[in-house]
Design a protein around this motif. Structure first.
Motif, mmCIF file in Angstrom:
data_model
loop_
_atom_site.group_PDB
_atom_site.id
_atom_site.type_symbol
_atom_site.label_atom_id
_atom_site.label_comp_id
_atom_site.label_asym_id
_atom_site.label_seq_id
_atom_site.Cartn_x
_atom_site.Cartn_y
_atom_site.Cartn_z
ATOM 1 N N LYS A 162 71.439 73.453 57.316
ATOM 2 C CA LYS A 162 72.638 72.973 58.008
ATOM 3 C C LYS A 162 72.349 71.706 58.800
ATOM 4 N N ALA A 163 71.114 71.617 59.379
ATOM 5 C CA ALA A 163 70.762 70.406 60.117
ATOM 6 C C ALA A 163 70.606 69.221 59.176
ATOM 7 N N ALA A 164 70.026 69.468 57.998
ATOM 8 C CA ALA A 164 69.841 68.370 57.057
ATOM 9 C C ALA A 164 71.118 68.007 56.324
ATOM 10 N N ASP A 165 71.961 68.977 56.057
ATOM 11 C CA ASP A 165 73.209 68.742 55.314
ATOM 12 C C ASP A 165 74.332 69.520 55.997
ATOM 13 N N PRO A 166 74.804 69.042 57.162
ATOM 14 C CA PRO A 166 75.762 69.818 57.955
ATOM 15 C C PRO A 166 77.150 69.828 57.307
ATOM 16 N N PRO A 167 77.953 70.836 57.639
ATOM 17 C CA PRO A 167 79.367 70.824 57.188
ATOM 18 C C PRO A 167 80.118 69.698 57.893
ATOM 19 N N LEU A 168 81.046 69.070 57.180
ATOM 20 C CA LEU A 168 81.708 67.870 57.677
ATOM 21 C C LEU A 168 83.213 68.086 57.825
ATOM 22 N N VAL A 169 83.803 67.326 58.748
ATOM 23 C CA VAL A 169 85.245 67.214 58.849
ATOM 24 C C VAL A 169 85.614 65.793 58.408
ATOM 25 N N VAL A 170 86.577 65.703 57.511
ATOM 26 C CA VAL A 170 86.916 64.420 56.887
ATOM 27 C C VAL A 170 88.381 64.094 57.198
ATOM 28 N N ASP A 171 88.621 62.844 57.528
ATOM 29 C CA ASP A 171 89.970 62.411 57.823
ATOM 30 C C ASP A 171 90.874 62.568 56.605
ATOM 31 N N GLN A 172 92.153 62.918 56.873
ATOM 32 C CA GLN A 172 93.101 63.164 55.803
ATOM 33 C C GLN A 172 93.299 61.941 54.930
ATOM 34 N N SER A 173 93.118 60.747 55.530
ATOM 35 C CA SER A 173 93.368 59.512 54.778
ATOM 36 C C SER A 173 92.387 59.310 53.645
ATOM 37 N N LEU A 174 91.214 60.030 53.691
ATOM 38 C CA LEU A 174 90.202 59.855 52.658
ATOM 39 C C LEU A 174 90.372 60.829 51.505
ATOM 40 N N ARG A 175 91.450 61.630 51.545
ATOM 41 C CA ARG A 175 91.637 62.601 50.468
ATOM 42 C C ARG A 175 91.812 61.898 49.129
ATOM 43 N N ALA A 176 92.551 60.794 49.179
ATOM 44 C CA ALA A 176 92.844 60.104 47.919
ATOM 45 C C ALA A 176 91.617 59.390 47.375
ATOM 46 N N THR A 177 90.858 58.746 48.248
ATOM 47 C CA THR A 177 89.701 57.959 47.781
ATOM 48 C C THR A 177 88.429 58.783 47.661
ATOM 49 N N GLY A 178 88.351 59.878 48.414
ATOM 50 C CA GLY A 178 87.147 60.693 48.377
ATOM 51 C C GLY A 178 86.077 60.154 49.312
ATOM 52 N N VAL A 179 85.040 60.930 49.491
ATOM 53 C CA VAL A 179 83.934 60.571 50.387
ATOM 54 C C VAL A 179 82.643 60.615 49.587
ATOM 55 N N ARG A 180 81.877 59.557 49.709
ATOM 56 C CA ARG A 180 80.590 59.481 49.029
ATOM 57 C C ARG A 180 79.487 59.577 50.085
ATOM 58 N N LEU A 181 78.792 60.714 50.116
ATOM 59 C CA LEU A 181 77.768 60.950 51.133
ATOM 60 C C LEU A 181 76.356 60.749 50.593
ATOM 61 N N THR A 182 76.240 60.295 49.374
ATOM 62 C CA THR A 182 74.917 60.013 48.823
ATOM 63 C C THR A 182 74.372 58.733 49.432
ATOM 64 N N PRO A 183 73.030 58.545 49.419
ATOM 65 C CA PRO A 183 72.469 57.292 49.967
ATOM 66 C C PRO A 183 73.067 56.074 49.261
ATOM 67 N N GLY A 184 73.584 55.124 50.057
ATOM 68 C CA GLY A 184 74.195 53.911 49.516
ATOM 69 C C GLY A 184 75.636 54.078 49.088
ATOM 70 N N GLY A 185 76.223 55.260 49.257
ATOM 71 C CA GLY A 185 77.606 55.482 48.834
ATOM 72 C C GLY A 185 78.591 54.788 49.770
ATOM 73 N N LEU A 186 79.731 54.339 49.232
ATOM 74 C CA LEU A 186 80.763 53.653 49.997
ATOM 75 C C LEU A 186 82.033 54.493 50.026
ATOM 76 N N SER A 187 82.621 54.615 51.202
ATOM 77 C CA SER A 187 83.895 55.313 51.376
ATOM 78 C C SER A 187 84.849 54.375 52.097
ATOM 79 N N TYR A 188 86.127 54.304 51.662
ATOM 80 C CA TYR A 188 87.114 53.369 52.224
ATOM 81 C C TYR A 188 88.189 54.147 52.982
ATOM 82 N N PHE A 189 88.571 53.591 54.135
ATOM 83 C CA PHE A 189 89.643 54.198 54.912
ATOM 84 C C PHE A 189 90.418 53.086 55.618
ATOM 85 N N ASP A 190 91.568 53.429 56.196
ATOM 86 C CA ASP A 190 92.450 52.473 56.850
ATOM 87 C C ASP A 190 91.913 52.159 58.239
#
Length: 574
Positions: free
Chosen positions: A312-340
């Motif tokens: 859990k410390a290395a990979d904790p559960p996350l809360v994600v903003d509703q605006s990212l539902r459409a674009t998704g979240v990339r949590l891998t190293p170097g991943g890009l996520s877009y939001f308003d």
């Protein structure tokens, strides 16, 4: 037929019932300490199952502790790279016949070579693991023209019984043998036809059947048949178990009844069944693994919780903003996520719960404390003394000084292993080698039937180190006292002191001279001293006579006035 086969099977079932109280404990110990060692004698298909390692085992401290204990006992009691026993005769060492000490040393070397050529050391290592895990082990020794052979029985496959002296004199071992193995091992006339038919027509050659090997005192069943007086004291009977428990579902005996495959006997009980710790007249022993079993079970739960916290410390559960539902979240190293970005004050991604470092440190510390309890209960610290490569030359005295407290706790166990395992192994091997003509001829045609055993392993010497230290302290005390009061040496028996000290340090018996040789040396020394004393007295008398002659001559030649001193004396006399 000398034995009632139904009575034999009934006795086996009775002994299995008495052992049934340990079955569940054996399974738990197998899961946490000795994966793969336990064999449930109620099933015949264990050979078809995968290696039984429990997937729930998340902490291997128990497995590693048992491995260290088995290796430590092996190196400390029966090391294959250093002598661990020697043959001696019972009674006063001063009364040993001439030449017998040298023969005992030579015979010891021959027996050590025979054990090295056999599978003794690999079998006894597994036996130590069984003792540490299950509290009871069974090792069977046989011999033929190729030497001695040792057969280690798996826990769960055998049952044992004791006599009135709490000595194990009976065992029943259950073996799952194929039809091919049965035909290969036993006399053809005793094998049931349906088993011979499977091999002759190559039909189901690998079908397995339950074969029981029973060894017991022959007089236990003396009322059940005609037993000749020349029969050996211990009966050995192989019989097919009368049940339908084989893997094929076929009856293992004729008509579902047990049937004898082979009958024989032994002059001595061929098995060794040491127990770790027993209470009163218990048949089966209690192991150190059983004593720390609750800690090991708790350790699995604690380690599971710690791994969840670390995950859990290395990979904790996350809360994600509703605006990212459409674009998704990339949590891998170097991943890009877009939001308003116009929505200020909103954290697009954040952990819901992440354990702090203090909680992780506390959990790890608690686990280490439990691991220490398990290691202490399995004597890991003591046995690692023999396994440390940088301290391969460790001495028994050093072990006794550093681990004296643990040696005291382990003392009763070592004594029981000497009595129930090692001493019977040496005595039976000696008897088998004598039977097969593999012993050196004794001196002066002395008929030697039984010998005693003195153990000189590292653990045995460590136990005796305190006794040898007492002898050293006593000799030093008497020596210091003799400087002020020489009569103190009159109380010290030098011969008994030397013998006692060499016995405490397990020195070879050949170091001591024969008593006749010692007597001759001392008689020769006494004669030499007498001759020297006589010569000294004669030389002193001659010197005194010469001195008198010189004095007389001097007096005769010395003149005082008219005559010499001697003349004056003679004149005075006249």
């Amino acid at each position: 037929m000398p034995f009632d086969i139904t009575r034999l099977q009934t006795r086996y079932e009775e002994l299995r019932l008495e052992r049934s109280g340990f079955t569940e404990v054996y399974r738990e110990v197998t899961r946490l300490f000795a994966p793969g060692r336990y064999r449930d004698d109620t099933t015949s298909d264990y050979h078809l199952r995968p290696y039984p390692i429990d997937s729930k085992l998340v902490n291997s401290t128990g497995v590693l502790a048992l491995r260290a204990m088995a290796a430590g006992l092996h190196g400390g009691m029966t090391s294959p790279v250093r002598p661990w026993f020697r043959l001696v005769l019972q009674g006063d060492p001063a009364e040993v016949p001439e030449g017998l000490n040298a023969w005992l040393d030579l015979t010891t070397q021959v027996m050590q070579a025979v054990l090295h050529q056999s599978n003794f050391y690999s079998a006894v290592h597994g036996l130590y693991a069984d003792l540490g895990a299950f509290g009871t082990g069974l090792l069977v020794e046989t011999a033929d023209e190729d030497g001695v052979h040792f057969h280690l029985c798996n826990p769960g496959e055998f049952v044992i019984d004791i006599n009135s002296n709490n000595e194990i004199d009976t065992f029943y071992r259950r073996m799952h043998m194929t039809a091919r193995q049965i035909v290969d091992k036993f006399d053809n006339k005793n094998i049931p036809d349906f088993i011979k038919g499977q091999c002759e027509h190559t039909r189901n050659v690998t079908a397995r059947y339950d074969v029981i090997h029973a060894v017991f005192p022959r007089n236990e069943f003396k009322t059940l048949g005609r037993v000749a007086s020349t029969d050996k004291p211990y009966a050995s009977v192989y019989f097919l178990l009368g049940s339908s428990s084989s893997s094929t579902g076929e009856l293992t005996g004729l008509g579902g009844k047990p049937s004898i495959l082979e009958e024989g006997g032994y002059d001595m009980f061929p098995a060794f069944a040491p127990r770790w710790d027993i209470s009163n007249s218990d048949r089966y022993g209690i192991s150190p693994a059983m004593q720390v079993l609750p800690d090991c079970k708790m350790l699995q739960a604690m380690t599971t919780t710690l791994r969840k916290l670390q995950h859990k410390a290395a990979d904790p559960p996350l809360v994600v903003d509703q605006s990212l539902r459409a674009t998704g979240v990339r949590l891998t190293p170097g991943g890009l996520s877009y939001f308003d970005s116009t929505r200020t004050g909103v954290t697009p991604v954040a952990p819901i719960h992440q354990p702090d470092a203090q909680t992780l440190q506390y959990s790890m510390q608690a686990i280490q404390e439990v691991e220490e309890i398990i290691n202490d209960g399995m004597y890991v610290e003591l046995f690692r003394t023999f396994l440390d490569d940088e301290r391969h030359n460790v001495t028994a005295t050093e072990i006794s000084a550093r681990q004296s407290e643990k040696l005291v706790l382990l003392g009763p166990v070592l004594e029981r292993l000497h009595k129930e395992l090692l001493q019977p192994v040496i005595q039976r091997t000696f008897a088998l080698m004598r039977e097969w003509g593999a012993l050196p001829p004794p001196p002066n045609n002395v008929d030697i039937i039984n010998v005693d055993v003195a153990f000189e392993s590292v653990l045995a010497q460590a136990q005796r180190a305190s006794l040898s230290a007492n002898i050293e302290q006593g000799v030093v005390f008497v020596g210091n006292l003799a400087q002020m009061a020489p009569e103190a040496l009159d109380l010290l028996n030098a011969d008994n002191t030397v013998r006692a000290y060499l016995d405490r340090i397990a020195a070879p018996g050949g170091m001591l001279r024969e008593q006749s040789e010692v007597t001759a040396i001392r008689q020769q020394r006494a004669e030499q001293q007498a001759q020297q004393q006589q010569m000294a007295m004669e030389n002193q008398a001659l010197a005194e006579a010469g001195a008198l002659a010189d004095a007389a001559k001097t007096m005769g030649e010395t003149r005082l006035g008219q005559g010499s001193v001697l003349d004056n004396l003679l004149g005075g006399v006249q």
